[in-house]
Design an enzyme around this catalytic site. Structure first.
Site, PDB file in Angstrom:
ATOM      1  CB  CYS A 143      -2.021   4.765   4.185  1.00 50.86           C
ATOM      2  SG  CYS A 143      -3.471   3.977   3.535  1.00 50.86           S
ATOM      3  CB  SER A 144      -0.490   0.850   6.526  1.00 53.54           C
ATOM      4  OG  SER A 144       0.434   1.891   6.704  1.00 53.54           O
ATOM      5  CB  CYS A 145      -4.839  -0.339   2.414  1.00 52.97           C
ATOM      6  SG  CYS A 145      -5.405   1.371   2.502  1.00 52.97           S
ATOM      7  CB  CYS A 148      -0.905   0.031   1.220  1.00 47.12           C
ATOM      8  SG  CYS A 148      -1.906   1.540   1.260  1.00 47.12           S
TER       9      CYS A 148
END
Lengths: 204, 103
Positions: free
Chosen positions: A108-110, A105
């Site tokens: 972000c940090s999906c 991702c």
């Protein structure tokens, strides 16, 4: 002390902020303290890569299930009982001898919480998010994975809506293993695409 | 929206350094930051995109130097203030009270 330095080595400032927010939120009745403990328990102990491993093992054993997964992953994953936050729209990617899938991702940090739990620090780190898309082979090398030059690497950038789960290749010599034994071979990293499934000798 | 969070393809950030047998949370406060953020999401005052945008509005150097749950705490605090659920003053005051009682 510069503000940058202060944040590079977290501690008290953020700790105090979190404590302050929690106590104010509870006081105002905006959050329920029992619900907070429950959330932590769920994501620390009950939801994690062991969930995704069951999905992968079933897909390895059951071609009909694999078919359903590839066509509507969200529903097929729900069949096993995993659904919810950060997994509302799932897409499953199947590795083959010629195609290796890897998930990142960049923005972000999906991450697919219902099947993998909360993401590890490296997945959320700037170097992984930056380099997975531009130099996947050198990233894989850092995880000890080397693929032949003829293997195509497909990198998938997650979004707030769509989350991916990789089905790693089924290791050789596993024809006689049960579904639950197979699940033990499926690591978190193999479902992100930065690892391969373990060979059966490893767990014996 | 361009910003430090748009990391795809950036260079010079060093090795990835995965941690072996990493725990779900590294510090006690990270658990609390996670739980209050998720719980506040259920208030329905904002959606996931708004929560992300709150984290992305951190100044670039701070964004890059912060850990994941530091960004979460920053974003949550911003949203709570923007939605009028808490004020900056009461957060600051509570922090200062807590720092006195902790020491």
């Amino acid at each position: 002390m510069s503000s940058k330095h202060k944040h590079a080595h977290p501690p008290s400032e953020v700790e105090l902020k979190v404590k302050a927010l929690e106590s104010l939120l509870i006081e105002k009745g905006l959050v329920d303290p029992l619900a907070l403990d429950e959330l932590i328990d769920i994501y620390e102990h009950r939801v994690g890569p062991q969930n995704g491993a069951r999905v992968v093992a079933r897909a390895w054993c059951n071609p009909d299930y694999l078919h359903r997964l590839l066509h509507n992953a969200t529903d097929a994953i729900r069949e096993i009982g995993f659904e919810g936050r950060q997994g509302e729209d799932m897409v499953v990617l199947e590795n083959s001898p010629t195609v290796h899938n890897m998930v990142v991702c960049t923005l972000c940090s999906c991450y697919p919480w219902p099947v993998l739990g909360l993401p590890p620090v490296w997945y959320k780190s700037a170097p992984y998010r930056a380099r997975a898309v531009s130099e996947p082979r050198s990233v894989l090398a850092e995880f000890g994975v080397e693929l032949g030059e003829d293997v195509e690497i497909r990198v998938w950038d997650s979004t707030a809506e769509v989350r991916y789960l990789v089905i790693p290749m089924r290791p050789e010599g596993t024809e006689n293993l049960s579904e639950s034994e197979l699940a033990e071979l499926v690591t978190r990293d193999s479902m992100i695409g930065t690892g391969l499934a373990l060979s059966p000798e490893v767990i014996q | 929206m361009k910003g430090a969070h748009d990391l795809g393809g950036k260079t010079g950030l060093g090795p990835i350094a995965p941690e072996k047998d990493e725990p779900v949370f590294h510090r006690e406060w990270e658990k609390r930051a996670f739980a209050i953020t998720v719980a506040c999401g259920f208030l329905g005052e904002w959606n996931l995109d708004m929560a992300r945008y709150a984290r992305e509005r951190m100044p670039d150097p701070e964004y890059l130097a912060s850990t994941y749950y530091e960004k979460w705490a920053h974003g949550l605090s911003l949203l709570l203030v923007e939605k009028g659920l808490l004020t900056e003053e009461e957060i600051r005051e509570r922090m200062s009270e807590l720092s006195k009682s902790d020491s």
